[in-house]
Design a protein around this motif. Structure first.
Motif, PDB file in Angstrom:
ATOM      1  N   ASN A 135      40.174 -16.161  48.123  1.00 44.75           N
ATOM      2  CA  ASN A 135      39.290 -16.781  47.768  1.00 44.75           C
ATOM      3  C   ASN A 135      39.130 -17.322  46.663  1.00 44.75           C
ATOM      4  O   ASN A 135      38.345 -17.775  45.651  1.00 44.75           O
ATOM      5  N   GLY A 136      40.487 -17.085  45.924  1.00 45.13           N
ATOM      6  CA  GLY A 136      40.816 -18.227  44.605  1.00 45.13           C
ATOM      7  C   GLY A 136      40.137 -19.682  44.595  1.00 45.13           C
ATOM      8  O   GLY A 136      40.530 -20.696  44.858  1.00 45.13           O
ATOM      9  N   SER A 190      39.384 -16.109  40.953  1.00 48.36           N
ATOM     10  CA  SER A 190      38.176 -16.353  41.133  1.00 48.36           C
ATOM     11  C   SER A 190      37.269 -15.771  39.813  1.00 48.36           C
ATOM     12  O   SER A 190      37.976 -15.894  39.105  1.00 48.36           O
TER      13      SER A 190
END
Length: 699
Positions: free
Chosen positions: A530-531, A555
């Motif tokens: 999800n970065g 993130s």
């Protein structure tokens, strides 16, 4: 076992009768962990004949008419193909069916092939003995005695040497010792007794005398450990070099504090010293040390097992007893019980420091301690008190920088060889410095046979007798040491001894004086899923390049509150792994990005140096060598902020700096244009391949 051995002896006798040497005939040869060939005949490094042995009643050779398709002949053919054997035999110990793979890929019957019909390659004595020893090691891998192949070989070689040197030796003594130590393996059902296996191995050595070929045996053992041991192995050139730096008198009492497989001990013997006491911490080393004794002394002498040495327990060493002590300690050993150590009570738990302290207490006044240290020992701040202690109790006679790959593959940590002389007399004590730039490529039992090692030893001898010699990396003298930094590279530059290939307009300035700030990046955590926030890590820094495609991502919810950001013209240096020390300049494109903890940033003082020039010179051989010297970490080498402060940078005037940057940029443009042109040509070539067969017919 007895019936199988009888059948093996029948086949062996048959093969010997038609000319095959006994040492080339191996019993139960491993193909894989689950498959074996009953007997093979080896030559050089390959298998030339594979043999399947069946019980007489289980096979009737008169009924084997369909050789091409018979399951037994096909089975031995498949096994022979797995080991690339030229011939294969099916036998019951009485009849012998010789075969090879025919033109149709099926087994084909052939006449018996005597040894004389092979292309015989004559071996030197060295090669012949090495081949036999390799066969023995292979045999023990198939038929282990204790489950440790190296230990099993030490049992065999020790037993063979005892038989050569002691006519009253009884092989049963070996097994009494093994059973008392519970070392015979019991983890699986054994087909053969350990004594049968040992006797078989010894019989294979009957054609050679180990004692009269000691140097050949020594080379084989050294190479075996370099290839097969998971523990630190000392190269023979280094153990001999240590002895030649030590230069003990013939009757000096010498201690080998970590004898391991005996390589240091045997180098003591090779340099005409016999009075060495070997301490070892692993029982698997026992017979290896004894082998070196039997090879060079023709007898056994006492060796001392001290496993608590690894915990820092050294009270067993008698103070002021030894003349000299050699130490190649295990790297990164955790110390928990060094209660006799002053340094331990000061809070220093570095194992190398504890061992040096102990050794200095154990040697006599003017006695020497020669030790391998990681280069972090020479300059790291946490060990400053230890260095100050050592320079109160002794003086450093020599520091010799070792190549990066000295202990490869066990460790790539940069190391140095340091000689301490026990003395509280600190007046006018000089230190000899040198650097071994490359590990010798060939095997050397005598380090003087290497040109570079010999130059260092010659200069060292001149230093010892106060004779002048030309200063170079092969040797120079330092009048006064800086206890904060004992690194070879520091004195190489501060004493202006580097290869005289720099213009006289250059001056050497510490990096800390050229920088407004030297800083480490933030503790960023990668989020590959999800970065969304990019940052620069070590994968993105190469020589004068920041690689955008190799950025890492994190993130917002795992990002620290304070994140350090970089500015245009900052210099980023990779601080970890094989690309440590590689530097790149920050362009406008990467302004205000974050960097992680494995990147060191430098803000140049532009009144003294152009940032682009500083980035270029950081990638030069002169500075890269210093980065390697300053690396710490035995598994993954890395750089810390302290190591950057120690760097010495060659700086010319601004005109030369600007000219260097301009020339570099010109070459970079040419390089990038070439890369782009190459990519264009490759694209055209790929299109041409992809369109083959799709063109319209042209008449």
């Amino acid at each position: 076992m007895e019936i199988e051995l009888q059948r093996y002896y029948q086949v062996k006798k048959y093969l010997e009768k038609i000319g095959y040497p006994s040492e080339s005939i191996l019993f139960e040869y491993n193909i894989s962990s689950a498959k074996r060939i009953d007997i093979v005949v080896k030559k050089e490094n390959g298998v030339f004949i594979a043999i399947e042995v069946k019980e007489p009643q289980s096979v009737n050779f008169e009924t084997i008419t369909d050789i091409e398709y018979h399951p037994l002949t096909r089975k031995i053919q498949r096994e022979s193909q797995e080991v690339a054997a030229e011939y294969f035999i099916l036998t019951n110990g009485i009849n012998y069916l010789w075969m090879k793979t025919g033109y149709g890929g099926r087994p084909e019957k052939i006449d018996e092939v005597p040894f004389s019909e092979f292309t015989v390659i004559k071996h030197t004595e060295n090669e012949f003995i090495s081949i036999i020893l390799s066969h023995i090691y292979e045999f023990l891998r198939n038929f282990p005695i204790t489950g440790n192949h190296l230990y099993d070989l030490s049992l065999v070689l020790f037993t063979k040497l005892k038989k050569e040197t002691d006519e009253n030796f009884d092989i049963r003594e070996i097994f009494q010792s093994l059973f008392s130590q519970s070392q015979i393996i019991q983890q699986y059902t054994r087909k053969y007794s350990s004594q049968d296996i040992l006797n078989q191995a010894i019989e294979r050595l009957d054609t050679i005398n180990l004692s009269t070929n000691k140097l050949i045996v020594l080379e084989y053992i050294d190479n075996l450990f370099l290839r097969n041991s998971n523990e630190l192995s000392v190269p023979r050139w280094l153990s001999d070099f240590m002895m030649k730096i030590l230069t003990p008198l013939p009757n000096d009492n010498i201690i080998d504090l970590f004898a391991r497989n005996g390589s240091i001990t045997s180098s003591v013997y090779l340099n005409n010293n016999e009075k060495v006491t070997s301490y070892y911490t692993n029982q698997n080393d026992y017979y290896w040390i004894k082998i070196h004794q039997l090879l060079f002394l023709g007898k056994e002498v006492e060796i001392i097992f001290e496993p608590l040495l690894l915990n820092g327990r050294t009270d067993f060493l008698i103070e002021n007893l030894a003349n000299d002590i050699l130490i190649i300690p295990p790297f990164n050993q955790k110390i928990s019980g060094a209660y006799e150590s002053e340094l331990f009570h000061y809070g220093i738990k570095d194992s190398t420091c504890i061992f040096i302290e102990t050794a200095l207490k154990a040697v006599r006044e003017d006695g020497k301690v020669i030790v391998i240290v990681s280069d972090s020992f020479l300059s790291s701040s946490p060990l400053l008190k230890a260095r100050e202690y050592f320079l109160r109790e002794s003086f450093i006679e020599s520091i010799i920088s070792l190549p990066q790959d000295t202990f490869k593959p066990y460790s790539l940590v940069k190391t140095s060889l340091v000689t301490f002389v026990k003395s509280r007399e600190q007046i006018n004590q000089q230190t000899f410095y040198a650097a071994i730039q490359e590990s010798p490529k060939e095997y050397l039992s005598d380090s003087t046979k290497s040109e570079q090692l010999n130059k260092i030893l010659i200069n060292y001898k001149k230093f010892k007798i106060n004779e002048n010699f030309t200063k170079s990396k092969d040797g120079f003298v330092v009048e006064e040491l800086d206890v904060e930094n004992l690194h070879f590279s520091k004195y190489l530059f501060t004493d202006n001894i580097y290869d005289n290939n720099l213009s006289k307009g250059f001056i050497y300035i510490p990096l800390k004086n050229l920088a407004i700030d030297i800083f480490r990046g933030s503790a960023l955590i990668s989020d590959d899923i999800n970065g969304e926030i990019p940052y620069i890590g070590p994968a993105a820094i190469r020589k004068m390049r920041i690689i955008k495609d190799s950025f890492s991502y994190t993130s917002k919810n795992i990002t620290p509150k304070k994140v350090l950001k970089i500015d245009t013209h900052d210099i980023l240096v990779n601080a970890i792994g094989p690309n440590r020390g590689k530097a790149a300049i920050v362009s406008q494109e990467f302004n205000n990005l974050a960097i992680n903890r494995h990147i060191i940033g430098i803000k140049a003082n532009q009144n003294l140096v152009i940032p682009e020039y500083l980035a270029i010179i950081l990638n030069s051989k002169i500075v890269q060598e210093q980065f390697y010297d300053q690396s710490s970490g035995s598994v993954i080498p890395s750089l810390n902020l302290k190591s950057f402060e120690q760097l010495i940078i060659p700086i010319p005037n601004f005109d030369v700096q600007e000219k260097t940057v301009k020339e570099f940029n010109s070459i970079t443009v040419e390089y990038n244009n070439t890369i782009n042109k190459l990519a264009e040509i490759e694209s055209k070539l790929n299109n041409a391949f992809n369109n083959l067969g799709k063109e319209e017919d042209k008449i």
